[in-house]
Design a protein around this motif. Structure first.
Motif, mmCIF file in Angstrom:
data_model
loop_
_atom_site.group_PDB
_atom_site.id
_atom_site.type_symbol
_atom_site.label_atom_id
_atom_site.label_comp_id
_atom_site.label_asym_id
_atom_site.label_seq_id
_atom_site.Cartn_x
_atom_site.Cartn_y
_atom_site.Cartn_z
ATOM 1 N N LEU A 283 0.823 -1.204 0.000
ATOM 2 C CA LEU A 283 0.000 0.000 0.000
ATOM 3 C C LEU A 283 0.859 1.258 0.000
ATOM 4 O O LEU A 283 0.353 2.354 0.158
ATOM 5 C CB LEU A 283 -0.922 -0.002 1.219
ATOM 6 C CG LEU A 283 -1.878 -1.190 1.325
ATOM 7 C CD1 LEU A 283 -2.639 -1.148 2.637
ATOM 8 C CD2 LEU A 283 -2.839 -1.216 0.154
ATOM 9 N N ALA A 284 2.155 1.088 -0.194
ATOM 10 C CA ALA A 284 3.080 2.218 -0.126
ATOM 11 C C ALA A 284 2.727 3.311 -1.137
ATOM 12 O O ALA A 284 2.886 4.494 -0.858
ATOM 13 C CB ALA A 284 4.515 1.752 -0.342
ATOM 14 N N ALA A 285 2.233 2.930 -2.300
ATOM 15 C CA ALA A 285 1.908 3.918 -3.328
ATOM 16 C C ALA A 285 0.783 4.857 -2.888
ATOM 17 O O ALA A 285 0.669 5.967 -3.402
ATOM 18 C CB ALA A 285 1.532 3.231 -4.631
ATOM 19 N N LEU A 286 -0.034 4.425 -1.936
ATOM 20 C CA LEU A 286 -1.112 5.276 -1.444
ATOM 21 C C LEU A 286 -0.582 6.599 -0.899
ATOM 22 O O LEU A 286 -1.247 7.620 -0.980
ATOM 23 C CB LEU A 286 -1.892 4.589 -0.324
ATOM 24 C CG LEU A 286 -2.876 3.506 -0.694
ATOM 25 C CD1 LEU A 286 -3.454 2.880 0.574
ATOM 26 C CD2 LEU A 286 -3.985 4.054 -1.562
ATOM 27 N N LEU A 287 0.608 6.558 -0.332
ATOM 28 C CA LEU A 287 1.158 7.744 0.322
ATOM 29 C C LEU A 287 2.178 8.482 -0.539
ATOM 30 O O LEU A 287 2.729 9.487 -0.108
ATOM 31 C CB LEU A 287 1.788 7.356 1.657
ATOM 32 C CG LEU A 287 0.829 6.727 2.656
ATOM 33 C CD1 LEU A 287 1.565 6.366 3.936
ATOM 34 C CD2 LEU A 287 -0.330 7.643 2.943
ATOM 35 N N ARG A 288 2.410 7.999 -1.746
ATOM 36 C CA ARG A 288 3.440 8.600 -2.599
ATOM 37 C C ARG A 288 3.229 10.104 -2.771
ATOM 38 O O ARG A 288 4.169 10.881 -2.666
ATOM 39 C CB ARG A 288 3.452 7.911 -3.953
ATOM 40 C CG ARG A 288 4.543 8.439 -4.879
ATOM 41 C CD ARG A 288 4.648 7.654 -6.159
ATOM 42 N NE ARG A 288 5.073 6.291 -5.843
ATOM 43 C CZ ARG A 288 4.481 5.198 -6.327
ATOM 44 N NH1 ARG A 288 3.474 5.301 -7.155
ATOM 45 N NH2 ARG A 288 4.916 4.004 -5.996
ATOM 46 N N ASP A 289 2.010 10.510 -3.043
ATOM 47 C CA ASP A 289 1.725 11.928 -3.260
ATOM 48 C C ASP A 289 0.778 12.501 -2.206
ATOM 49 O O ASP A 289 0.094 13.492 -2.461
ATOM 50 C CB ASP A 289 1.120 12.124 -4.658
ATOM 51 C CG ASP A 289 2.084 11.717 -5.753
ATOM 52 O OD1 ASP A 289 3.279 12.070 -5.649
ATOM 53 O OD2 ASP A 289 1.653 11.037 -6.706
ATOM 54 N N PHE A 290 0.755 11.884 -1.037
ATOM 55 C CA PHE A 290 -0.138 12.358 0.025
ATOM 56 C C PHE A 290 0.303 13.765 0.427
ATOM 57 O O PHE A 290 1.478 13.988 0.731
ATOM 58 C CB PHE A 290 -0.096 11.399 1.219
ATOM 59 C CG PHE A 290 -1.214 11.602 2.183
ATOM 60 C CD1 PHE A 290 -2.505 11.211 1.865
ATOM 61 C CD2 PHE A 290 -0.988 12.190 3.406
ATOM 62 C CE1 PHE A 290 -3.549 11.398 2.762
ATOM 63 C CE2 PHE A 290 -2.021 12.382 4.307
ATOM 64 C CZ PHE A 290 -3.306 11.980 3.978
ATOM 65 N N PRO A 291 -0.605 14.731 0.437
ATOM 66 C CA PRO A 291 -0.212 16.137 0.607
ATOM 67 C C PRO A 291 0.089 16.581 2.040
ATOM 68 O O PRO A 291 0.609 17.668 2.245
ATOM 69 C CB PRO A 291 -1.426 16.903 0.070
ATOM 70 C CG PRO A 291 -2.581 15.995 0.345
ATOM 71 C CD PRO A 291 -2.033 14.602 0.158
#
Length: 73
Positions: free
Chosen positions: A35-43
């Motif tokens: 689920l790491a990609a969920l936070l890739r662009d988390f603002p």
């Protein structure tokens, strides 16, 4: 956040990113799901302290997990 109003210390954030990279490298895609990609662009800051996600991130994770469950479960 009340626990860390200045955010996570940079050295702690670096350790968390290194741990995520290690876990990601070990994920085989068949029996595990990253689920790491969920936070890739988390603002915003995704953590409320060194080990707990914010309520918004918990919701993102729960939705991602639910989307992978078999229908009717």
């Amino acid at each position: 956040h009340a626990f860390m109003p200045e955010g996570i210390p940079p050295e702690t954030e670096q350790k968390l990113h290194a741990l995520m990279a290690m876990l990601e490298a070990g994920a085989d895609g068949a029996t595990s799901h990253s689920l790491a990609a969920l936070l890739r662009d988390f603002p915003r800051q995704p953590f409320v302290d060194e080990v707990h996600y914010s309520p918004e991130v918990c919701t993102l994770i729960a939705r991602a997990v639910a989307a992978r469950l078999p229908a009717g479960l």
